[in-house]
Enzyme design. Sequence first.
Site, PDB file in Angstrom:
ATOM      1  N   ASN A   5     -19.403 -45.842  50.408  1.00 25.42           N
ATOM      2  CA  ASN A   5     -19.933 -47.347  50.342  1.00 25.42           C
ATOM      3  C   ASN A   5     -20.149 -47.802  51.896  1.00 25.42           C
ATOM      4  OD1 ASN A   5     -20.712 -50.096  50.441  1.00 25.42           O
ATOM      5  ND2 ASN A   5     -18.740 -50.567  49.228  1.00 25.42           N
TER       6      ASN A   5
ATOM      7  N   LYS B  82     -21.206 -50.091  53.154  1.00 24.72           N
ATOM      8  CA  LYS B  82     -21.069 -51.569  53.395  1.00 24.72           C
ATOM      9  C   LYS B  82     -22.170 -52.072  54.329  1.00 24.72           C
ATOM     10  CE  LYS B  82     -16.299 -51.650  52.072  1.00 24.72           C
ATOM     11  NZ  LYS B  82     -15.129 -52.369  52.002  1.00 24.72           N
TER      12      LYS B  82
ATOM     13  N   HIS C  69     -18.649 -55.616  43.679  1.00 25.22           N
ATOM     14  CA  HIS C  69     -17.569 -55.177  44.561  1.00 25.22           C
ATOM     15  C   HIS C  69     -16.763 -56.539  45.043  1.00 25.22           C
ATOM     16  CE1 HIS C  69     -15.904 -54.138  48.626  1.00 25.22           C
ATOM     17  NE2 HIS C  69     -16.014 -52.899  48.073  1.00 25.22           N
TER      18      HIS C  69
ATOM     19  N   GLU D 213     -15.991 -57.792  47.688  1.00 30.74           N
ATOM     20  CA  GLU D 213     -16.671 -58.459  48.847  1.00 30.74           C
ATOM     21  C   GLU D 213     -17.994 -59.340  48.279  1.00 30.74           C
ATOM     22  OE1 GLU D 213     -17.251 -55.057  51.328  1.00 30.74           O
ATOM     23  OE2 GLU D 213     -15.033 -54.951  51.599  1.00 30.74           O
TER      24      GLU D 213
ATOM     25  N   GLU E  12     -10.432 -50.981  42.323  1.00 33.48           N
ATOM     26  CA  GLU E  12     -10.329 -51.226  43.948  1.00 33.48           C
ATOM     27  C   GLU E  12      -9.562 -52.543  44.069  1.00 33.48           C
ATOM     28  OE1 GLU E  12     -13.699 -49.333  46.511  1.00 33.48           O
ATOM     29  OE2 GLU E  12     -14.303 -51.654  46.056  1.00 33.48           O
TER      30      GLU E  12
ATOM     31  N   GLY F  62      -9.612 -51.651  53.078  1.00 34.62           N
ATOM     32  CA  GLY F  62      -9.773 -51.860  54.480  1.00 34.62           C
ATOM     33  C   GLY F  62      -8.416 -52.121  55.290  1.00 34.62           C
TER      34      GLY F  62
ATOM     35  N   SER G 173      -8.555 -47.875  50.903  1.00 35.96           N
ATOM     36  CA  SER G 173      -8.146 -46.871  51.994  1.00 35.96           C
ATOM     37  C   SER G 173      -7.579 -45.675  51.330  1.00 35.96           C
ATOM     38  CB  SER G 173      -6.452 -47.732  52.436  1.00 35.96           C
ATOM     39  OG  SER G 173      -6.866 -48.867  52.943  1.00 35.96           O
TER      40      SER G 173
HETATM   41  P1  13P Z   1     -11.680 -48.731  52.546  1.00 28.70           P
HETATM   42  O1  13P Z   1     -11.715 -47.207  51.884  1.00 28.70           O
HETATM   43  O2  13P Z   1     -12.249 -49.158  53.751  1.00 28.70           O
HETATM   44  O3  13P Z   1     -10.458 -49.517  52.149  1.00 28.70           O
HETATM   45  O4  13P Z   1     -12.931 -49.719  51.697  1.00 28.70           O
HETATM   46  C1  13P Z   1     -12.956 -49.461  50.179  1.00 28.70           C
HETATM   47  C2  13P Z   1     -14.119 -49.857  49.640  1.00 28.70           C
HETATM   48  O5  13P Z   1     -14.150 -51.183  49.654  1.00 28.70           O
HETATM   49  C3  13P Z   1     -14.933 -49.156  48.815  1.00 28.70           C
HETATM   50  O6  13P Z   1     -16.127 -50.011  48.240  1.00 28.70           O
END
Ligand code: 13P
Length: 254
Positions: free
Chosen positions: A9, A11, A98, A100, A170, A176, A216
């Site tokens: 992803n 983003k 997601h 976010e 997740e 992140g 992560s």
């Molecule tokens: P990270 O791997 O940067 O922690 O992000 C995970 C994520 O949100 C994938 O959709």
Amino acid sequence: MRKNIVAGNWKMNCTLPEGKKLASEVIHMVEDEVKNDAQVILIPPFIHLTGIHSLIGSSNKVLLGAQNCHQSQSGAFTGEVSAAMLVSSGATHVILGHSERREYFGETDELLAEKIKFTLENNLTPIFCCGEKLEVREANDHERLVSLQVEKALFNLSSEDIIKVVIAYEPVWAIGTGVTASAEQAQEMHAFIRNHIALKYDQEVAAEISILYGGSVKPENAKEIFSQPDVDGGLIGGASLKSRDFTNIVKAFD
Ligand code: 13P
């Protein structure tokens, strides 16, 4: 048999030239180096889908996904993108829910249930995200919350439809942050989700659904997390922006 999947992803990262470079590197490395049969899914911003799709070409290992879509077929929804448009741009998968999108764009499980039904009607595979925030985990309420997310978004589907869904667990506190859930924490939640689905549907249905872990994931921890019996791969954020790291995560299944 459920599939192993590693999805990147991106983003809101990468200009088109940067995205094309990243995708080309990943496609070549995956074709040359990866021995396992995991599906690899590149999930760039909408605007790069067609450009990346032409690079993927006829690769049988690498697929294309999108990060969201609208719950209507078409119409006056300025700034939105439909499932049919994604399919026509070469996408086979779409991330829905997601954290976010839930946090910054107010997406609810009720809305996600609509989107999921709709993407399935358009032959697009939803990657449905669930997961708890830190305060929920600290209050030991994470299983209740995740079971509600899964129920509200997915449990109106028939058995034939729910097996087409990919689930990504997740935990928000791991996204992140550099803090990964331990392999035991991931396995515990994945087994809990699978069992919850088995109770509503049956064991065979639950066994067909790929459940990915996200938060992560790095080349250093991928092997341990992916080796858990109920973890069928990963949804990768930061590390998917580095071709070497992302490919090495895919190779964790070798
Ligand atoms: P990270 O791997 O940067 O922690 O992000 C995970 C994520 O949100 C994938 O959709």
